[in-house]
Design a protein around this motif. Sequence first.
Motif, PDB file in Angstrom:
ATOM      1  N   LEU A  97     -51.990 -12.903 100.111  1.00  0.00           N
ATOM      2  CA  LEU A  97     -51.156 -12.356 101.171  1.00  0.00           C
ATOM      3  C   LEU A  97     -51.894 -11.316 102.009  1.00  0.00           C
ATOM      4  O   LEU A  97     -51.350 -10.841 102.999  1.00  0.00           O
ATOM      5  N   LYS A  98     -53.122 -10.992 101.644  1.00  0.00           N
ATOM      6  CA  LYS A  98     -53.820  -9.945 102.379  1.00  0.00           C
ATOM      7  C   LYS A  98     -54.122 -10.406 103.799  1.00  0.00           C
ATOM      8  O   LYS A  98     -54.653 -11.478 104.018  1.00  0.00           O
ATOM      9  N   GLY A 146     -55.879 -10.762 107.296  1.00  0.00           N
ATOM     10  CA  GLY A 146     -57.281 -10.827 107.682  1.00  0.00           C
ATOM     11  C   GLY A 146     -57.578 -10.195 109.018  1.00  0.00           C
ATOM     12  O   GLY A 146     -58.717 -10.172 109.473  1.00  0.00           O
ATOM     13  N   VAL A 147     -56.565  -9.631 109.661  1.00  0.00           N
ATOM     14  CA  VAL A 147     -56.730  -9.045 110.990  1.00  0.00           C
ATOM     15  C   VAL A 147     -57.433  -7.700 110.902  1.00  0.00           C
ATOM     16  O   VAL A 147     -57.141  -6.898 110.023  1.00  0.00           O
ATOM     17  N   LYS A 148     -58.368  -7.461 111.827  1.00  0.00           N
ATOM     18  CA  LYS A 148     -58.995  -6.146 111.927  1.00  0.00           C
ATOM     19  C   LYS A 148     -58.214  -5.318 112.927  1.00  0.00           C
ATOM     20  O   LYS A 148     -57.976  -5.741 114.049  1.00  0.00           O
ATOM     21  N   HIS A 149     -57.806  -4.123 112.531  1.00  0.00           N
ATOM     22  CA  HIS A 149     -57.009  -3.252 113.385  1.00  0.00           C
ATOM     23  C   HIS A 149     -57.918  -2.197 114.006  1.00  0.00           C
ATOM     24  O   HIS A 149     -58.505  -1.388 113.306  1.00  0.00           O
ATOM     25  N   GLY A 150     -58.040  -2.211 115.327  1.00  0.00           N
ATOM     26  CA  GLY A 150     -58.939  -1.306 116.001  1.00  0.00           C
ATOM     27  C   GLY A 150     -60.358  -1.827 115.956  1.00  0.00           C
ATOM     28  O   GLY A 150     -60.604  -3.025 115.806  1.00  0.00           O
ATOM     29  N   ASN A 151     -61.331  -0.927 116.064  1.00  0.00           N
ATOM     30  CA  ASN A 151     -62.732  -1.324 116.054  1.00  0.00           C
ATOM     31  C   ASN A 151     -63.567  -0.282 115.333  1.00  0.00           C
ATOM     32  O   ASN A 151     -63.039   0.661 114.747  1.00  0.00           O
ATOM     33  N   TRP A 205     -49.976  -7.873 103.337  1.00  0.00           N
ATOM     34  CA  TRP A 205     -50.351  -6.495 103.056  1.00  0.00           C
ATOM     35  C   TRP A 205     -51.715  -6.231 103.662  1.00  0.00           C
ATOM     36  O   TRP A 205     -52.471  -7.152 103.983  1.00  0.00           O
ATOM     37  N   HIS A 206     -52.016  -4.966 103.839  1.00  0.00           N
ATOM     38  CA  HIS A 206     -53.321  -4.578 104.368  1.00  0.00           C
ATOM     39  C   HIS A 206     -53.695  -3.214 103.817  1.00  0.00           C
ATOM     40  O   HIS A 206     -52.842  -2.471 103.307  1.00  0.00           O
ATOM     41  N   ASP A 207     -54.973  -2.894 103.905  1.00  0.00           N
ATOM     42  CA  ASP A 207     -55.452  -1.619 103.379  1.00  0.00           C
ATOM     43  C   ASP A 207     -55.036  -0.445 104.248  1.00  0.00           C
ATOM     44  O   ASP A 207     -55.009   0.697 103.783  1.00  0.00           O
ATOM     45  N   GLU A 208     -54.756  -0.707 105.518  1.00  0.00           N
ATOM     46  CA  GLU A 208     -54.391   0.358 106.444  1.00  0.00           C
ATOM     47  C   GLU A 208     -52.953   0.832 106.232  1.00  0.00           C
ATOM     48  O   GLU A 208     -52.123   0.109 105.687  1.00  0.00           O
ATOM     49  N   ILE A 229     -45.421   2.128 106.215  1.00  0.00           N
ATOM     50  CA  ILE A 229     -46.003   1.185 105.263  1.00  0.00           C
ATOM     51  C   ILE A 229     -47.253   1.824 104.701  1.00  0.00           C
ATOM     52  O   ILE A 229     -48.210   2.100 105.431  1.00  0.00           O
ATOM     53  N   ASN A 230     -47.245   2.106 103.414  1.00  0.00           N
ATOM     54  CA  ASN A 230     -48.415   2.701 102.787  1.00  0.00           C
ATOM     55  C   ASN A 230     -49.472   1.643 102.512  1.00  0.00           C
ATOM     56  O   ASN A 230     -49.167   0.447 102.419  1.00  0.00           O
ATOM     57  N   SER A 231     -50.700   2.067 102.405  1.00  0.00           N
ATOM     58  CA  SER A 231     -51.796   1.147 102.123  1.00  0.00           C
ATOM     59  C   SER A 231     -51.488   0.301 100.886  1.00  0.00           C
ATOM     60  O   SER A 231     -51.126   0.820  99.840  1.00  0.00           O
ATOM     61  N   GLY A 232     -51.613  -1.015 101.042  1.00  0.00           N
ATOM     62  CA  GLY A 232     -51.393  -1.917  99.918  1.00  0.00           C
ATOM     63  C   GLY A 232     -49.971  -2.397  99.728  1.00  0.00           C
ATOM     64  O   GLY A 232     -49.722  -3.285  98.908  1.00  0.00           O
ATOM     65  N   ASP A 233     -49.009  -1.856 100.471  1.00  0.00           N
ATOM     66  CA  ASP A 233     -47.612  -2.309 100.353  1.00  0.00           C
ATOM     67  C   ASP A 233     -47.466  -3.741 100.864  1.00  0.00           C
ATOM     68  O   ASP A 233     -47.894  -4.068 101.974  1.00  0.00           O
TER      69      ASP A 233
END
Length: 293
Positions: free
Chosen positions: A7-8, A10-15, A37-40, A70-74
């Motif tokens: 479910l992670k 794959g989009v990069k947010h920002g640069n 979910w995402h690390d951000e 949304i906390n990182s990993g939620d």
Amino acid sequence: MMHRKDLKEGVKHGNISFPLACYKWNCNKEFLVKLHWHDEAELVFFQKGQFFVNINMKEYKITAPAFMFINSGDIHSIISGENCQETAVVFNLNMLSFEHFDGIQYHIIRPLIEKKIQFPQFILSKDDILTDIKKIYMKIIKESKHSKLSSFLLVKSYIYQLIALLYESKKFCYFDDVKEEDNYKIANIKKILSYIQHNFSKKISTNDMAKLLGMNPQYFCRYFKKLAGKTSTEYINEIRIEKASELLSETERKILDIALSCGYDNIGYFIKRFKEIKYITPSEYRNQIKKSK
């Protein structure tokens, strides 16, 4: 059944220059943000309508206006009804970390990154700080439209304002005993980090760092990781790679020369560490910086 790793996002947010991105939905149709979910960290502003949210397998019905963190990993998803409006800011918490260690880093920023404290799940219309959060949030949205360094600096300052407001309002969720007063430990860790800052281009041994604090090497390793949240080797590599990044973007020096000046006498090891931290090779990093200028 889907596993969490599937479910992670794959989009990069920002640069590379600024790891933050803004998103907007304003339409008369229903929309679905699928479970992911995402690390951000992510701050969502529900401006109009009703929303059905799933966070870590718990369901909520939210009526605008409201904010959701949304906390990182939620793991989360969002379903809206018709004629709904929402925007979101997604950013990497590491962008808030200080290179020079201080009390803010110790008590708030690092615990946020390590999930010892977390953002509140929701700020609803009944919360007395919603108006203040909205003012700060709209400033973030406005400035993030620009690509100037001054705009990046303002956005970062607004995020700190937001964190200060949540902290003062006692809205953070605590998952560990984060002590308010521990100046002795902060002084110790600052001594070590200052030493690393001044000697990153040289060989730095655990024995030398341990001697600075009058500890044996084994105890020092445990002590440093407990306070800094990472091993001394990890921190040294992060400092060296940040210095290398500056040289790659600001000079035309050869990559081998940069590696040597940042304490790496093995170019293969340097490239490996750089890729682990920046997710791209040194040459790719330099090319992206050139394109963004």
